[in-house]
Scaffold this motif. Structure first.
Motif, PDB file in Angstrom:
ATOM      1  N   SER A 142       0.810  -1.218   0.000  1.00 60.44           N
ATOM      2  CA  SER A 142       0.000   0.000   0.000  1.00 60.44           C
ATOM      3  C   SER A 142       0.843   1.269   0.000  1.00 60.44           C
ATOM      4  O   SER A 142       0.295   2.375  -0.017  1.00 60.44           O
ATOM      5  CB  SER A 142      -0.948   0.008   1.214  1.00 60.44           C
ATOM      6  OG  SER A 142      -1.821  -1.107   1.191  1.00 60.44           O
ATOM      7  N   PRO A 177      -1.627  -4.938   4.184  1.00 63.74           N
ATOM      8  CA  PRO A 177      -2.096  -3.727   3.501  1.00 63.74           C
ATOM      9  C   PRO A 177      -2.666  -2.688   4.454  1.00 63.74           C
ATOM     10  O   PRO A 177      -2.936  -2.969   5.632  1.00 63.74           O
ATOM     11  CB  PRO A 177      -3.190  -4.255   2.561  1.00 63.74           C
ATOM     12  CG  PRO A 177      -2.966  -5.719   2.468  1.00 63.74           C
ATOM     13  CD  PRO A 177      -2.377  -6.120   3.779  1.00 63.74           C
ATOM     14  N   GLU A 178      -2.854  -1.493   3.930  1.00 63.47           N
ATOM     15  CA  GLU A 178      -3.486  -0.418   4.697  1.00 63.47           C
ATOM     16  C   GLU A 178      -4.853  -0.883   5.197  1.00 63.47           C
ATOM     17  O   GLU A 178      -5.632  -1.484   4.466  1.00 63.47           O
ATOM     18  CB  GLU A 178      -3.652   0.818   3.815  1.00 63.47           C
ATOM     19  CG  GLU A 178      -4.229   2.017   4.517  1.00 63.47           C
ATOM     20  CD  GLU A 178      -4.326   3.230   3.620  1.00 63.47           C
ATOM     21  OE1 GLU A 178      -4.677   4.308   4.112  1.00 63.47           O
ATOM     22  OE2 GLU A 178      -4.043   3.100   2.413  1.00 63.47           O
ATOM     23  N   GLN A 185     -11.650  -2.390  -1.510  1.00 58.49           N
ATOM     24  CA  GLN A 185     -10.310  -1.827  -1.308  1.00 58.49           C
ATOM     25  C   GLN A 185      -9.348  -2.900  -0.812  1.00 58.49           C
ATOM     26  O   GLN A 185      -8.193  -2.968  -1.245  1.00 58.49           O
ATOM     27  CB  GLN A 185     -10.353  -0.665  -0.324  1.00 58.49           C
ATOM     28  CG  GLN A 185      -8.995  -0.006  -0.099  1.00 58.49           C
ATOM     29  CD  GLN A 185      -9.085   1.217   0.797  1.00 58.49           C
ATOM     30  OE1 GLN A 185     -10.130   1.842   0.915  1.00 58.49           O
ATOM     31  NE2 GLN A 185      -7.976   1.562   1.448  1.00 58.49           N
ATOM     32  N   ALA A 189      -5.702  -4.374  -2.869  1.00 60.19           N
ATOM     33  CA  ALA A 189      -4.357  -4.525  -2.310  1.00 60.19           C
ATOM     34  C   ALA A 189      -3.869  -5.960  -2.450  1.00 60.19           C
ATOM     35  O   ALA A 189      -2.728  -6.210  -2.867  1.00 60.19           O
ATOM     36  CB  ALA A 189      -4.349  -4.100  -0.842  1.00 60.19           C
TER      37      ALA A 189
END
Length: 243
Positions: A142, A177-178, A185, A189
């Protein structure tokens, strides 16, 4: 049945449901029980319930725990047939140069290689009597400044270097990931990490592992091809970081 055993069943059910939803075979998705901050007694309870692989983030805590598991496994209350040798220990946290020897000597897997220096030290310090250390490259998928991991554009170069080291066996990629509650979302990722893995294969680098997915994004990770999910509190309960 212990609470840990019940929790393990629930996690396996969640993996199976995600696999069914996205057309995956649940047996292709391994469960890594993240036991950081939890005592050796909990590890053995999970082991007795059928869990074989455990992930640790903190080197000294892990080394002490491995020794304690060895001690407890020989005690009467855990049964004469219990053997800590059957437990597969994975290191999943940040790696400091002065801790590489302990990691190389005590773990079967390392998920968090992000620098060639660390990889070199792990290979050099892996004892000859042990099999090659299974490793994953941690990718900052990310692009977060606060996250560890090699940049995606530098992953191929690092993979080639790790593949050349005699006491390491490159298995694949790992990412955290974020954080997001949006499944779309999350999937983007994980899809980026899966695509990066495919690019490694296209470049002639053999990998078979995508270490991605935790409690909050398990379904998205399974959807995008995770082969190993890392689950902690859903198995062991709320963490006590004061320990």
């Amino acid at each position: 049945m212990s609470l840990i055993s019940e929790n393990l069943q629930a996690v396996h059910q969640a993996i199976a449901q995600a696999a069914q939803r996205f057309g995956r075979n649940p047996t292709d998705i391994a469960l890594l029980a993240v036991s950081k901050t939890f005592p050796a007694e909990d590890v053995l309870s999970a082991w007795q319930a059928g869990q074989g692989a455990f992930g640790e983030n903190y080197v000294q805590e892990a080394v002490d725990k491995i020794a304690r598991v060895q001690q407890l496994s020989q005690a009467q209350e855990f049964g004469a047939n219990t053997s800590s040798a059957a437990i597969e220990w994975h290191f999943i946290g940040p790696i400091q140069s002065n801790k590489t020897r302990l990691i190389a000597e005590n773990f079967a897997w390392v998920h968090s290689i992000e620098r060639d220096k660390i990889a070199h030290r792990l290979s050099e310090q892996r004892p000859d009597h042990l099999p090659a250390l299974n490793v994953c490259l941690q990718v900052n998928i990310s692009g977060e400044a606060s996250k560890s991991g090699v940049a995606p554009e530098q992953c191929l170069e690092l993979a080639r270097y790790v593949q050349s080291l005699p006491r390491l066996r490159l298995r694949g990629l790992m990412a955290v990931p974020e954080a997001s509650e949006d499944e779309a979302q999350q999937r983007r990722a994980f899809a980026a990490l899966a695509s990066l893995s495919q690019r490694l294969v296209a470049a002639g680098i053999s990998v078979d592992t995508l270490s991605m997915g935790m409690s909050g994004d398990l379904a998205a990770a399974v959807a995008e091809g995770s082969t190993m999910v890392r689950i902690g509190s859903a198995i062991f309960g709320k963490r006590n970081y004061a320990v």
